[in-house]
Design a protein around this motif. Structure first.
Motif, short mmCIF file in Angstrom:
data_model
loop_
_atom_site.label_atom_id
_atom_site.label_comp_id
_atom_site.label_asym_id
_atom_site.label_seq_id
_atom_site.Cartn_x
_atom_site.Cartn_y
_atom_site.Cartn_z
N ASP A 147 1.03 -9.02 -10.62
CA ASP A 147 0.84 -7.94 -9.64
C ASP A 147 -0.05 -6.91 -10.32
OD1 ASP A 147 2.52 -9.15 -7.82
OD2 ASP A 147 4.23 -7.83 -8.23
N SER A 148 -1.17 -6.59 -9.71
CA SER A 148 -2.03 -5.55 -10.28
C SER A 148 -2.37 -4.55 -9.19
CB SER A 148 -3.31 -6.15 -10.87
OG SER A 148 -4.19 -6.57 -9.85
N TRP A 149 -2.74 -3.34 -9.59
CA TRP A 149 -2.98 -2.32 -8.59
C TRP A 149 -4.13 -1.39 -8.98
CZ3 TRP A 149 1.52 -3.01 -11.35
CH2 TRP A 149 1.82 -2.06 -12.33
N CYS A 150 -4.76 -0.88 -7.92
CA CYS A 150 -5.77 0.16 -8.05
C CYS A 150 -5.31 1.38 -7.27
CB CYS A 150 -7.11 -0.30 -7.46
SG CYS A 150 -7.98 -1.50 -8.48
N PHE A 151 -5.83 2.54 -7.64
CA PHE A 151 -5.64 3.75 -6.85
C PHE A 151 -6.94 4.04 -6.12
CE2 PHE A 151 -1.86 4.28 -9.38
CZ PHE A 151 -1.00 4.94 -8.53
N ARG A 152 -6.84 4.19 -4.79
CA ARG A 152 -8.00 4.55 -3.98
C ARG A 152 -7.99 6.06 -3.79
NH1 ARG A 152 -9.75 -0.34 -1.60
NH2 ARG A 152 -11.72 0.77 -1.29
N THR A 153 -9.10 6.69 -4.13
CA THR A 153 -9.17 8.16 -4.12
C THR A 153 -10.43 8.65 -3.42
OG1 THR A 153 -10.35 8.26 -6.23
CG2 THR A 153 -7.95 8.26 -6.32
N ASP A 154 -10.37 9.86 -2.89
CA ASP A 154 -11.56 10.54 -2.39
C ASP A 154 -12.33 11.09 -3.58
OD1 ASP A 154 -11.33 10.15 0.35
OD2 ASP A 154 -10.00 11.88 0.60
N PHE B 107 -3.93 6.34 -2.77
CA PHE B 107 -3.19 5.17 -2.31
C PHE B 107 -3.21 4.08 -3.37
CE2 PHE B 107 -3.99 7.52 1.49
CZ PHE B 107 -2.85 7.32 2.26
N GLN B 108 -2.00 3.62 -3.70
CA GLN B 108 -1.85 2.53 -4.66
C GLN B 108 -1.91 1.21 -3.88
OE1 GLN B 108 1.95 2.50 -6.59
NE2 GLN B 108 1.33 1.08 -8.20
N GLN B 109 -2.93 0.43 -4.18
CA GLN B 109 -3.18 -0.82 -3.47
C GLN B 109 -2.80 -1.97 -4.40
OE1 GLN B 109 -6.98 -0.70 -1.60
NE2 GLN B 109 -6.94 -2.80 -0.89
N ILE B 110 -1.70 -2.67 -4.08
CA ILE B 110 -1.11 -3.66 -4.99
C ILE B 110 -1.40 -5.07 -4.49
CG2 ILE B 110 0.99 -4.44 -6.13
CD1 ILE B 110 2.22 -1.69 -5.46
N TYR B 111 -1.90 -5.90 -5.38
CA TYR B 111 -2.17 -7.30 -5.07
C TYR B 111 -1.30 -8.22 -5.93
CZ TYR B 111 -6.25 -6.13 -2.25
OH TYR B 111 -7.07 -5.64 -1.27
N ASN B 112 -0.96 -9.37 -5.35
CA ASN B 112 -0.28 -10.42 -6.09
C ASN B 112 -1.23 -11.61 -6.22
OD1 ASN B 112 1.43 -13.22 -5.63
ND2 ASN B 112 2.41 -11.84 -7.07
N VAL B 113 -1.38 -12.12 -7.44
CA VAL B 113 -2.25 -13.27 -7.70
C VAL B 113 -1.48 -14.30 -8.50
CG1 VAL B 113 -4.45 -14.07 -8.63
CG2 VAL B 113 -4.27 -11.75 -7.71
N ARG B 114 -1.56 -15.55 -8.06
CA ARG B 114 -0.92 -16.67 -8.75
C ARG B 114 -2.02 -17.60 -9.27
NH1 ARG B 114 4.62 -17.41 -6.94
NH2 ARG B 114 4.44 -19.69 -7.08
N PHE B 115 -1.81 -18.14 -10.48
CA PHE B 115 -2.83 -18.92 -11.17
C PHE B 115 -2.31 -20.34 -11.42
CE2 PHE B 115 -3.25 -14.49 -12.15
CZ PHE B 115 -4.61 -14.23 -12.22
N TYR B 116 -3.15 -21.34 -11.12
CA TYR B 116 -2.79 -22.75 -11.28
C TYR B 116 -3.90 -23.47 -12.04
CZ TYR B 116 0.42 -21.63 -7.44
OH TYR B 116 1.39 -21.06 -6.66
N ASN B 117 -3.51 -24.47 -12.85
CA ASN B 117 -4.53 -25.25 -13.55
C ASN B 117 -4.95 -26.47 -12.72
OD1 ASN B 117 -2.56 -27.24 -13.95
ND2 ASN B 117 -2.22 -26.71 -16.10
N GLN B 118 -5.80 -27.31 -13.27
CA GLN B 118 -6.36 -28.44 -12.54
C GLN B 118 -5.31 -29.49 -12.17
OE1 GLN B 118 -7.04 -27.61 -15.66
NE2 GLN B 118 -6.52 -29.35 -16.96
N LEU C 97 0.87 -1.17 0.00
CA LEU C 97 0.00 0.00 0.00
C LEU C 97 0.91 1.22 0.00
CD1 LEU C 97 -3.02 0.89 0.22
CD2 LEU C 97 -2.64 1.05 2.69
N ILE C 98 0.86 2.01 -1.09
CA ILE C 98 1.80 3.11 -1.28
C ILE C 98 1.04 4.41 -1.46
CG2 ILE C 98 3.68 3.99 -2.73
CD1 ILE C 98 4.13 1.08 -3.67
N GLU C 99 1.44 5.44 -0.71
CA GLU C 99 0.78 6.74 -0.81
C GLU C 99 1.37 7.56 -1.95
OE1 GLU C 99 -0.23 10.71 1.91
OE2 GLU C 99 0.60 8.91 2.85
N HIS C 100 0.50 8.28 -2.67
CA HIS C 100 0.92 9.16 -3.77
C HIS C 100 0.17 10.49 -3.65
CE1 HIS C 100 2.89 5.99 -6.28
NE2 HIS C 100 2.00 5.21 -5.68
N GLN C 101 0.74 11.52 -4.25
CA GLN C 101 0.04 12.79 -4.46
C GLN C 101 -0.23 12.91 -5.95
OE1 GLN C 101 -1.24 15.15 -2.44
NE2 GLN C 101 -0.72 13.87 -0.66
N THR C 102 -1.50 13.05 -6.34
CA THR C 102 -1.87 13.05 -7.75
C THR C 102 -2.63 14.31 -8.13
OG1 THR C 102 -4.02 11.98 -7.41
CG2 THR C 102 -2.08 10.54 -7.61
#
Length: 372
Positions: free
Chosen positions: A154-161, A134-145, A122-127
């Motif tokens: 790794d993907s991220w969203c920015f949370r804003t007012d 706040f840049q909210q970064i997630y890590n997701v791993r994918f597996y088959n059957q 979770l990283i703070e930014h001024q935009t």
């Protein structure tokens, strides 16, 4: 003006930070568990990709895979988290802004995908868009059957007012002051000509030895943007919060900050920024706009068209730089910047940039392609 939406609070941020590194076990189910023929085709068509390797069983049967393969960006449909379903700050607007992908194995027709996810940072930014974000970064791993590790992101969203973005944000001041774009028939003709010339490399191999640093990829066009196009993407991708009737009530009942009341005083999903201009303006954007994962998928579409059936997209990255409101057109260009060998693989690195009809940067990224 009084605040219409919840604000980012220090308490909420502290609680969210405590989740960093903790495996996520309770989340909403994905749009697709399985890479069926229809699921793959619907996603491909949702980004305007008609590659027969994803869509035509007879064609794909003659490929080295022996059948339909999922396009790399199909993985967005198998995890809501990698697509932007972020928790921890109830009612605070989230905008998907980028991803770094790695693919290890192809996903074949009827493969079943499971995921493992965690909040990475979770990283703070001024935009310019919304001030403190706040840049909210997630890590997701994918597996088959079979338990094979097929991909990671790794993907991220920015949370804003929302109120700050609408009332004080300066990023779209100039854009909002412009007259809405109205295309001439000549302008449309030039855009449609790029569609007519779009090349899917397909069964003709692109060999590593024939590629040189500085080679340009053909320009790919997306648009002009319409709400119809945004809905078409949501049909293949599944959306994050699109629910009807009892299921919509259940979602809002479980997450009270999620449902934002519409002009009828009915709680409705925040995702309607992609088709409801009035609400999009309330969150500070210049109008109803495209989806972030959609644009990321356009960049990988550009790469898979170029690499052909014999190629394999090993990695890709994308950063979203602005919203593409209804009426925009995006032009994607790429250039080979490196040619190298690693672990016995013949690899090519490509840099990409996506610009609008006004020359503004919409997104940038690139990828590493393995070639025969």
């Amino acid at each position: 003006m009084s605040a219409a939406f919840p604000k980012i609070t220090e308490k909420g941020l502290d609680e969210l930070r405590q989740r960093i590194g903790v495996p996520i076990t309770d989340t909403v189910e994905p749009w697709n568990y399985e890479a069926t023929r229809d699921a793959i085709r619907h996603y491909a068509h949702g980004i305007g990709d008609d590659n027969p390797l994803w869509c035509d069983p007879d064609y794909a049967a003659r490929s080295r895979f022996g059948g339909i393969v999922a396009l790399p960006s199909f993985m967005f449909t198998t995890s809501r988290i990698v697509s932007g379903y972020v928790g921890g700050l109830s009612g605070v607007h989230a905008m998907w802004a980028g991803a770094n992908w790695q693919w290890h194995k192809p996903v074949l027709r009827n493969d079943t995908i499971r995921t493992e996810a965690k909040l990475k940072d979770l990283i703070e930014h001024q935009t310019r868009f919304a001030g403190r974000s706040f840049q909210q970064i997630y890590n997701v791993r994918f597996y088959n059957q079979s338990g094979d590790f097929v991909a990671e992101a790794d993907s991220w969203c920015f949370r804003t007012d929302r109120d700050v973005a609408r009332e004080k944000g300066t990023k779209y001041t100039e854009v909002k002051a412009r007259e809405p774009k109205k295309y001439t028939d000549d302008e449309l003709s030039k855009i449609f000509e790029l569609y007519a010339k779009e090349e899917v490399r397909g069964a003709t191999p692109r060999y590593w030895k024939d590629v040189n640093v500085g080679d340009k990829l053909p320009t790919m066009v997306k648009g002009p943007m319409t709400v119809t196009g945004f809905i078409c993407y949501a049909q293949g991708w599944g959306g994050l919060y699109i629910r009807a009737n009892k299921l919509a009530w259940a979602q809002h009942h479980k997450h009270p900050g999620l449902g934002i009341k519409n002009r009828f005083n009915i709680p409705d999903c925040p995702e309607r920024v992609h088709w409801e201009e009035e609400f999009a303006l309330k969150v500070g954007t210049p109008g109803a706009y495209d989806y972030g994962p959609e644009r990321c998928s356009w960049l990988t579409h550009h790469l898979t068209n170029w690499q052909g059936d014999a190629g394999f997209l090993r990695s890709a990255h994308c950063q979203i730089r602005r919203h593409n409101p209804e009426g925009d057109t995006v032009f994607i260009n790429g250039e080979v910047i490196r040619k190298f060998e690693e672990g016995g693989r013949k690899l090519v690195e490509i840099k990409q940039i996506a610009t609008t009809q006004t020359g503004e940067t919409s997104a940038f990224g690139g990828g590493v392609v393995e070639l025969p």
